[in-house]
Motif scaffolding. Structure first.
Motif, PDB file in Angstrom:
ATOM      1  N   LEU A 100     155.596 135.454  52.668  1.00  0.00           N
ATOM      2  CA  LEU A 100     155.787 134.011  52.806  1.00  0.00           C
ATOM      3  C   LEU A 100     155.226 133.522  54.142  1.00  0.00           C
ATOM      4  N   LEU A 101     155.466 134.289  55.198  1.00  0.00           N
ATOM      5  CA  LEU A 101     154.954 133.898  56.516  1.00  0.00           C
ATOM      6  C   LEU A 101     153.431 133.946  56.561  1.00  0.00           C
ATOM      7  N   MET A 102     152.824 134.915  55.865  1.00  0.00           N
ATOM      8  CA  MET A 102     151.366 134.965  55.805  1.00  0.00           C
ATOM      9  C   MET A 102     150.801 133.706  55.148  1.00  0.00           C
ATOM     10  N   VAL A 103     151.451 133.271  54.075  1.00  0.00           N
ATOM     11  CA  VAL A 103     151.004 132.055  53.383  1.00  0.00           C
ATOM     12  C   VAL A 103     151.162 130.847  54.299  1.00  0.00           C
ATOM     13  N   VAL A 104     152.317 130.759  54.961  1.00  0.00           N
ATOM     14  CA  VAL A 104     152.569 129.635  55.871  1.00  0.00           C
ATOM     15  C   VAL A 104     151.534 129.602  56.986  1.00  0.00           C
TER      16      VAL A 104
ATOM     17  N   TRP B 278     161.118 140.776  61.906  1.00  0.00           N
ATOM     18  CA  TRP B 278     160.999 139.973  60.691  1.00  0.00           C
ATOM     19  C   TRP B 278     159.916 138.908  60.731  1.00  0.00           C
ATOM     20  N   ALA B 279     159.577 138.379  61.897  1.00  0.00           N
ATOM     21  CA  ALA B 279     158.684 137.216  61.927  1.00  0.00           C
ATOM     22  C   ALA B 279     157.512 137.317  62.880  1.00  0.00           C
ATOM     23  N   CYS B 280     157.512 138.242  63.808  1.00  0.00           N
ATOM     24  CA  CYS B 280     156.401 138.343  64.760  1.00  0.00           C
ATOM     25  C   CYS B 280     155.101 138.646  64.021  1.00  0.00           C
ATOM     26  N   PRO B 281     154.029 137.892  64.249  1.00  0.00           N
ATOM     27  CA  PRO B 281     152.758 138.150  63.546  1.00  0.00           C
ATOM     28  C   PRO B 281     152.257 139.575  63.720  1.00  0.00           C
ATOM     29  N   GLN B 282     152.495 140.165  64.889  1.00  0.00           N
ATOM     30  CA  GLN B 282     152.050 141.540  65.106  1.00  0.00           C
ATOM     31  C   GLN B 282     152.720 142.482  64.112  1.00  0.00           C
TER      32      GLN B 282
END
Length: 467
Positions: free
Chosen positions: A50-54, A118-122
């Motif tokens: 989901l974060l990749m899409v966002v 959970w959310a860091c792009p790395q």
């Protein structure tokens, strides 16, 4: 006479791993963590996708014609949630940065390093995009661990090609947060010769991403990122972390346990270590390198289920909970931080809501403070700093609020027309009755400035004249 020290007479014995990514002899320890596809991994995978899409979609979204997020450093404009901030918005920018900082501190104090795991792009791209690619080329899809295929030249070239394509896409998406998408599209579809600086920036961004995901990898979290070092002052004994229950697990014993043998639940299988993407042993307690990825939880739960012991030997918990102490939801950190955050957010909302579509500030230049004429009138010279905050060209009108007693003359009418984001100094000549300043030599008056979008601002300034 110089005394030599024998080679085998070391002053200090080196540990097996100086860092989790460094061997005793100083060489790089390449981590190939095994994959444990438990319930926590399933949840993280959904969040990661989901974060990749966002991440990809956000630069293309608009609010009122403005991007949702655009950090245009070259133009010195920062658009957040459709609202454009300029370098003159010192208070707004300060409130925004403080709000983000306190939010991170509050989340860390309550939920530990939830951001990292959970959310860091790395973490998101490393664990759910690039490591799966590695496993595809190494023959360990869905399992991870030591490569099953030899690193032939053909495989390495193919893997590098996939990395270049993905990093190129991510680099363009990343730059879309700093350059408008229409401008970025023009750069991509035209020759690099027409925009050499932009092409150089894009190439550098691609190179940095390739260096990070192909070589630096987890070392970014262990060496370069300061967040792990800050956690020692942001966490307390009640903060939620991924923790090993040493009370229940110790002493460790390999193999099947029998009642009365005095052993803890830990079977010393080492699965929590081989799945860790930063190469640490969670059983050694809270460590800077732990990013709360929950892989050790999934691996340990799987082993506990197989040996017939309760799950949760490694779990989300706190240091006090592991020690058997009562949970305290309300403590200094969870009271003070929310209060500070509420005050900052209230100030930010108020500052944004009261901000007009343009800035107007009257400045008195140097020179004679006033001029007196034979008919009893006097005059002052001023400059008005106008800043167009809207996304459209605007024409501005200036009217004195004192009627016939004060007359304002704009000396350069062309400067009253501003492009979006433009800032100008407009010279004005103010004429007034000399009697207005009798006694104190000063009189506060007001003027109204308006634009074509019905934005109106009233500015006050002092007239200087004869006493």
């Amino acid at each position: 006479m110089t005394k030599t020290v024998p080679d085998n007479d070391a002053l200090l014995d080196s540990p097996e791993h100086v860092l989790s990514t460094m061997e005793r002899d100083g060489s790089r320890r390449w981590l190939r963590p095994r994959l444990s596809t438990g319930s926590w991994w399933q949840r993280r995978r959904v969040v990661a996708y989901l974060l990749m899409v966002v991440f990809v979609v956000v630069p293309h979204l608009r609010i009122g014609g403005n991007p949702v997020i655009l950090l245009d450093i070259a133009a010195r404009e920062f658009t957040i949630l459709g609202r454009t901030f300029l370098p003159t918005d010192t208070l707004l920018l300060a409130l925004l940065m403080l709000t983000v900082f306190v939010s991170i501190v509050l989340v860390t104090a309550i939920a530990g390093r939830a951001w990292c795991g959970w959310a860091c792009p790395q973490t998101v791209y490393m664990e759910f995009l690039f490591r799966p690619i590695d496993r595809l080329f190494e023959g360990t899809v869905g399992k991870g661990g030591k490569a099953k295929r030899s690193g032939s030249a053909a495989l390495q070239i193919a893997r590098f090609g996939v990395y270049v394509l993905l990093c190129g896409f991510l680099a363009h998406t990343f730059l879309a947060y700093f350059v408008r998408t229409d401008q970025l599209t023009e750069w991509v579809t035209s020759s690099p010769i027409q925009h050499p600086i932009a092409f150089a920036v894009m190439t550098a961004t691609l190179g940095l991403m390739l260096f990070d995901f192909m070589f630096f990898r987890e070392q970014l979290c262990l060496i370069a990122c300061p967040y792990g070092r800050f956690q020692s002052v942001m966490l307390d004994e009640q903060s939620l972390i991924v923790a090993y229950d040493h009370v229940r697990g110790e002493p460790r014993k390999r193999g099947k346990h029998t009642p009365g043998d005095g052993a803890g639940d830990c079977v010393d299988c080492n699965q929590c270590v081989v799945v860790c993407p930063t190469g640490i042993d969670i059983r050694e307690g809270l460590q800077m390198e732990c990013v709360n990825c929950t892989q050790c939880i999934d691996a340990c739960d799987d082993v506990m289920e197989k040996v017939g012991s309760p799950k949760g030997l490694i779990r989300y918990s706190s240091q006090d909970s592991i020690a058997g102490k009562a949970k305290k939801m309300f403590r200094a950190r969870t009271i003070v931080y929310p209060v500070i955050l509420l005050l900052l957010m209230s100030g930010l909302v108020f500052a944004i809501s009261t901000k007009s579509g343009f800035d107007a500030r009257i400045i008195r230049p140097g020179g004679a403070p006033f001029t007196v004429y034979a008919d009893g009138t006097a005059s002052n010279e001023f400059r008005i700093r106008l800043v167009n905050r809207t996304s459209e060209p605007q024409n501005y009108a200036l009217v004195a609020d004192q009627g016939e007693d004060v007359t304002i003359e704009v000396l350069d009418e062309e400067k009253m027309s501003l492009e979006p984001g433009e800032s100008v100094l407009v010279p004005v000549h103010v004429t007034f009755k000399g009697s207005m300043t009798r006694g104190s030599g000063r009189q506060v008056v007001a003027a109204t400035i308006s634009d074509q979008s019905d934005n109106v601002r009233e500015v006050e300034f002092s007239l200087l004249g004869p006493r």
